[in-house]
Design a protein around this motif. Structure first.
Motif, PDB file in Angstrom:
ATOM      1  N   GLU A 143     -21.142  13.052  92.346  1.00  0.00           N
ATOM      2  CA  GLU A 143     -22.453  13.076  91.329  1.00  0.00           C
ATOM      3  C   GLU A 143     -22.934  14.552  91.265  1.00  0.00           C
ATOM      4  O   GLU A 143     -23.337  14.903  92.183  1.00  0.00           O
ATOM      5  N   GLY A 144     -23.133  14.941  90.205  1.00  0.00           N
ATOM      6  CA  GLY A 144     -23.996  16.166  89.930  1.00  0.00           C
ATOM      7  C   GLY A 144     -23.025  17.500  89.934  1.00  0.00           C
ATOM      8  O   GLY A 144     -23.545  18.605  89.882  1.00  0.00           O
ATOM      9  N   GLU A 145     -21.874  17.327  90.499  1.00  0.00           N
ATOM     10  CA  GLU A 145     -20.921  18.482  90.110  1.00  0.00           C
ATOM     11  C   GLU A 145     -20.615  18.869  88.709  1.00  0.00           C
ATOM     12  O   GLU A 145     -20.749  18.130  87.782  1.00  0.00           O
ATOM     13  N   THR A 146     -19.987  19.974  88.604  1.00  0.00           N
ATOM     14  CA  THR A 146     -19.593  20.333  87.186  1.00  0.00           C
ATOM     15  C   THR A 146     -18.226  20.420  87.240  1.00  0.00           C
ATOM     16  O   THR A 146     -17.294  21.088  88.188  1.00  0.00           O
ATOM     17  N   VAL A 147     -17.504  19.904  86.275  1.00  0.00           N
ATOM     18  CA  VAL A 147     -15.912  19.953  85.870  1.00  0.00           C
ATOM     19  C   VAL A 147     -15.624  20.601  84.643  1.00  0.00           C
ATOM     20  O   VAL A 147     -16.394  20.205  83.648  1.00  0.00           O
ATOM     21  N   LEU A 148     -14.794  21.551  84.738  1.00  0.00           N
ATOM     22  CA  LEU A 148     -14.348  22.146  83.550  1.00  0.00           C
ATOM     23  C   LEU A 148     -12.837  21.456  83.172  1.00  0.00           C
ATOM     24  O   LEU A 148     -12.088  21.330  84.058  1.00  0.00           O
ATOM     25  N   VAL A 149     -13.041  20.824  81.933  1.00  0.00           N
ATOM     26  CA  VAL A 149     -11.719  20.063  81.233  1.00  0.00           C
ATOM     27  C   VAL A 149     -10.997  21.236  80.420  1.00  0.00           C
ATOM     28  O   VAL A 149     -11.539  21.456  79.382  1.00  0.00           O
ATOM     29  N   ALA A 150     -10.048  21.940  80.544  1.00  0.00           N
ATOM     30  CA  ALA A 150      -9.232  22.795  79.831  1.00  0.00           C
ATOM     31  C   ALA A 150      -8.146  21.990  78.998  1.00  0.00           C
ATOM     32  O   ALA A 150      -7.084  21.662  79.758  1.00  0.00           O
ATOM     33  N   GLY A 151      -7.999  21.876  77.732  1.00  0.00           N
ATOM     34  CA  GLY A 151      -7.258  21.120  77.032  1.00  0.00           C
ATOM     35  C   GLY A 151      -7.788  19.550  76.920  1.00  0.00           C
ATOM     36  O   GLY A 151      -7.137  18.745  77.231  1.00  0.00           O
ATOM     37  N   ALA A 167     -17.844   9.470  86.703  1.00  0.00           N
ATOM     38  CA  ALA A 167     -18.022   9.616  88.232  1.00  0.00           C
ATOM     39  C   ALA A 167     -19.249  10.395  88.521  1.00  0.00           C
ATOM     40  O   ALA A 167     -19.694  10.517  89.660  1.00  0.00           O
ATOM     41  N   GLY A 168     -20.031  10.541  87.500  1.00  0.00           N
ATOM     42  CA  GLY A 168     -21.270  11.397  87.626  1.00  0.00           C
ATOM     43  C   GLY A 168     -21.069  12.934  87.446  1.00  0.00           C
ATOM     44  O   GLY A 168     -22.276  13.562  87.626  1.00  0.00           O
ATOM     45  N   ALA A 169     -20.164  13.457  87.161  1.00  0.00           N
ATOM     46  CA  ALA A 169     -19.964  14.927  87.268  1.00  0.00           C
ATOM     47  C   ALA A 169     -20.525  15.258  85.572  1.00  0.00           C
ATOM     48  O   ALA A 169     -20.682  14.527  84.625  1.00  0.00           O
ATOM     49  N   THR A 170     -20.814  16.650  85.660  1.00  0.00           N
ATOM     50  CA  THR A 170     -21.302  17.108  84.348  1.00  0.00           C
ATOM     51  C   THR A 170     -20.145  18.020  83.789  1.00  0.00           C
ATOM     52  O   THR A 170     -19.684  18.786  84.399  1.00  0.00           O
ATOM     53  N   VAL A 171     -19.498  17.424  82.721  1.00  0.00           N
ATOM     54  CA  VAL A 171     -18.193  17.764  82.141  1.00  0.00           C
ATOM     55  C   VAL A 171     -18.618  19.056  81.162  1.00  0.00           C
ATOM     56  O   VAL A 171     -19.154  18.869  80.207  1.00  0.00           O
ATOM     57  N   ILE A 172     -17.727  20.379  81.265  1.00  0.00           N
ATOM     58  CA  ILE A 172     -17.624  21.055  80.304  1.00  0.00           C
ATOM     59  C   ILE A 172     -16.353  20.978  79.814  1.00  0.00           C
ATOM     60  O   ILE A 172     -15.314  21.265  80.304  1.00  0.00           O
ATOM     61  N   ALA A 173     -16.212  20.782  78.393  1.00  0.00           N
ATOM     62  CA  ALA A 173     -14.642  20.671  77.637  1.00  0.00           C
ATOM     63  C   ALA A 173     -14.440  21.743  76.737  1.00  0.00           C
ATOM     64  O   ALA A 173     -15.582  22.030  76.065  1.00  0.00           O
ATOM     65  N   THR A 174     -13.219  22.004  76.771  1.00  0.00           N
ATOM     66  CA  THR A 174     -12.904  23.056  75.941  1.00  0.00           C
ATOM     67  C   THR A 174     -12.668  22.455  74.456  1.00  0.00           C
ATOM     68  O   THR A 174     -11.937  21.254  74.314  1.00  0.00           O
ATOM     69  N   ALA A 175     -13.285  22.917  73.301  1.00  0.00           N
ATOM     70  CA  ALA A 175     -13.146  22.397  72.195  1.00  0.00           C
ATOM     71  C   ALA A 175     -13.672  23.474  70.997  1.00  0.00           C
ATOM     72  O   ALA A 175     -14.695  24.019  71.160  1.00  0.00           O
ATOM     73  N   ASP A 182     -17.503  17.746  68.244  1.00  0.00           N
ATOM     74  CA  ASP A 182     -17.959  16.248  68.293  1.00  0.00           C
ATOM     75  C   ASP A 182     -17.169  15.267  69.055  1.00  0.00           C
ATOM     76  O   ASP A 182     -17.745  14.428  69.630  1.00  0.00           O
ATOM     77  N   PHE A 183     -15.841  15.399  69.033  1.00  0.00           N
ATOM     78  CA  PHE A 183     -15.211  14.355  69.683  1.00  0.00           C
ATOM     79  C   PHE A 183     -15.228  14.568  71.321  1.00  0.00           C
ATOM     80  O   PHE A 183     -15.521  13.533  71.866  1.00  0.00           O
ATOM     81  N   VAL A 184     -15.193  15.561  71.916  1.00  0.00           N
ATOM     82  CA  VAL A 184     -15.442  15.734  73.061  1.00  0.00           C
ATOM     83  C   VAL A 184     -17.049  15.409  73.692  1.00  0.00           C
ATOM     84  O   VAL A 184     -16.952  14.642  74.852  1.00  0.00           O
ATOM     85  N   LEU A 185     -17.859  15.815  73.048  1.00  0.00           N
ATOM     86  CA  LEU A 185     -19.166  15.178  73.357  1.00  0.00           C
ATOM     87  C   LEU A 185     -19.345  13.660  73.187  1.00  0.00           C
ATOM     88  O   LEU A 185     -20.149  13.248  74.051  1.00  0.00           O
ATOM     89  N   GLY A 186     -18.643  13.131  72.034  1.00  0.00           N
ATOM     90  CA  GLY A 186     -18.907  11.706  72.063  1.00  0.00           C
ATOM     91  C   GLY A 186     -18.067  10.845  73.308  1.00  0.00           C
ATOM     92  O   GLY A 186     -18.205   9.595  73.172  1.00  0.00           O
ATOM     93  N   LEU A 187     -17.062  11.674  73.954  1.00  0.00           N
ATOM     94  CA  LEU A 187     -16.413  11.024  74.933  1.00  0.00           C
ATOM     95  C   LEU A 187     -17.169  11.103  76.485  1.00  0.00           C
ATOM     96  O   LEU A 187     -16.830  10.675  77.458  1.00  0.00           O
ATOM     97  N   GLY A 188     -18.512  11.876  76.234  1.00  0.00           N
ATOM     98  CA  GLY A 188     -19.102  11.874  77.524  1.00  0.00           C
ATOM     99  C   GLY A 188     -19.364  13.538  78.222  1.00  0.00           C
ATOM    100  O   GLY A 188     -19.918  13.683  79.101  1.00  0.00           O
ATOM    101  N   ALA A 189     -18.773  14.448  77.456  1.00  0.00           N
ATOM    102  CA  ALA A 189     -18.715  15.678  78.008  1.00  0.00           C
ATOM    103  C   ALA A 189     -20.417  16.113  77.536  1.00  0.00           C
ATOM    104  O   ALA A 189     -20.854  15.876  76.643  1.00  0.00           O
ATOM    105  N   ALA A 190     -20.937  16.840  78.406  1.00  0.00           N
ATOM    106  CA  ALA A 190     -22.089  17.480  78.328  1.00  0.00           C
ATOM    107  C   ALA A 190     -22.164  18.548  77.517  1.00  0.00           C
ATOM    108  O   ALA A 190     -23.231  18.971  77.035  1.00  0.00           O
TER     109      ALA A 190
END
Length: 309
Positions: A143-151, A167-175, A182-190
């Motif tokens: 909870e509260g951690e930051t996760v980068l998803v590359a790909g 899991a409560g993480a703040t997700v940064i997604a490449t897009a 729009d796709f990654v934000l719709g899945l829960g990326a912040a």
């Protein structure tokens, strides 16, 4: 039976008639109702795995499957008609799931489909879902951690975003901007960061000290590793392991999908509960699988489903 096959590396996948398989001891004959494309399928077609795995032609393509138990071999307790899904896991690449029937082992790569999950969802869950579960389990976001998803925009990435966010993480997604964002934000990326631009600057603007952990599914692994804070974690599905991160204060894990029954059941339960969405971008009939491969190669967002029968 009808199946999508190739008779050599580089051949165009076509629908042909092949013999219907028969289950042996410890095996299950599944009548396939749905499947989906994965990067593994393209790697088989183009021979990228020919030096790593034994291949036996003609090859019926396909790893993911969902359907009903048609018959069982000696020692199998599952009953005819039971709804099942999973991943074809065999030592020789030959008999895949893009056909009307497939034989799979009882002990690994198969689980029951729970109520609330349909064949199309289950058929697009197995390989990508378990790969995503593997990388998220490896980095264990809190909870509260930051996760980068590359790909982040492919099948594995789409599931990884959702599991990390759950899991409560703040997700940064490449897009890229637009549909991908729009796709990654719709899945829960912040946050979405454009991998075609200055990725480091964009990530550092959100997490100046670096992200807590990262999932490497595409792109330059060294660049992704540099964006993780000291003491952080990185998991890769592309062979980037601890031996490649010498001198970095990181815990690095190289992950392969592990579709054991427990992981499959965990994912299907999450889908049934609505906490994980199966991101199907397009659906193709068996006769159109060659077209589906083209769409997959063009970079479709999420998963491409295949219907059988």
């Amino acid at each position: 039976m009808r199946a999508v096959t190739i008779d050599d590396f580089g051949a165009t996948p076509t629908v042909t008639e092949v013999a219907q398989p028969t289950p042996g001891p410890g095996e299950i004959l599944v009548r396939v109702r749905a499947a989906s494309l994965n990067g593994f399928d393209g790697a088989v077609v183009y021979g990228f795995l020919k030096d790593m795995l034994e291949h036996k032609f003609p090859i019926t393509l396909g790893k993911d499957f969902a359907g009903t138990v048609e018959a069982v071999g000696e020692g199998v307790e599952r009953a005819a008609g039971e709804k099942v899904f999973g991943v074809v896991m065999k030592p020789v690449v030959s008999d895949g799931s893009f056909g009307e029937y497939v034989v799979v082992g009882e002990g690994y790569g198969i689980a029951a489909i729970p109520e609330g999950v349909d064949f199309a969802q289950a058929g697009a869950l197995g390989l990508a879902g378990t790969a995503a579960a593997g990388v998220i389990d490896a980095i264990a976001p809190a909870e509260g951690e930051t996760v980068l998803v590359a790909g982040a925009t492919g099948g594995v990435g789409a599931y990884a975003i959702q599991l990390a966010a759950a899991a409560g993480a703040t997700v940064i997604a490449t897009a890229k901007p637009g549909e991908e964002t729009d796709f990654v934000l719709g899945l829960g990326a912040a946050h979405a960061v454009d991998w075609t631009g200055d990725l480091a600057a964009q990530v550092r603007a959100i997490a100046p000290e670096g992200v807590t952990s990262a999932v490497h599914l595409a792109g330059d692994p060294a660049q992704v590793a540099e964006l993780v804070a000291a003491g952080g974690r990185l998991a890769s599905t592309l062979g980037f392991g601890p031996e490649h991160a010498e001198g970095l204060d990181l815990t690095v894990t190289s992950v392969m999908a592990n579709p054991d029954a427990a992981t499959l059941e965990r994912l299907a339960t999450a889908v049934a509960a609505g906490t994980v969405r199966v991101p199907i971008a397009g659906t193709y009939a068996l006769d159109a699988v060659a077209e589906a491969f083209g769409a997959f190669g063009a970079g479709t967002l999420g998963k491409i489903a295949v219907t059988v029968g």
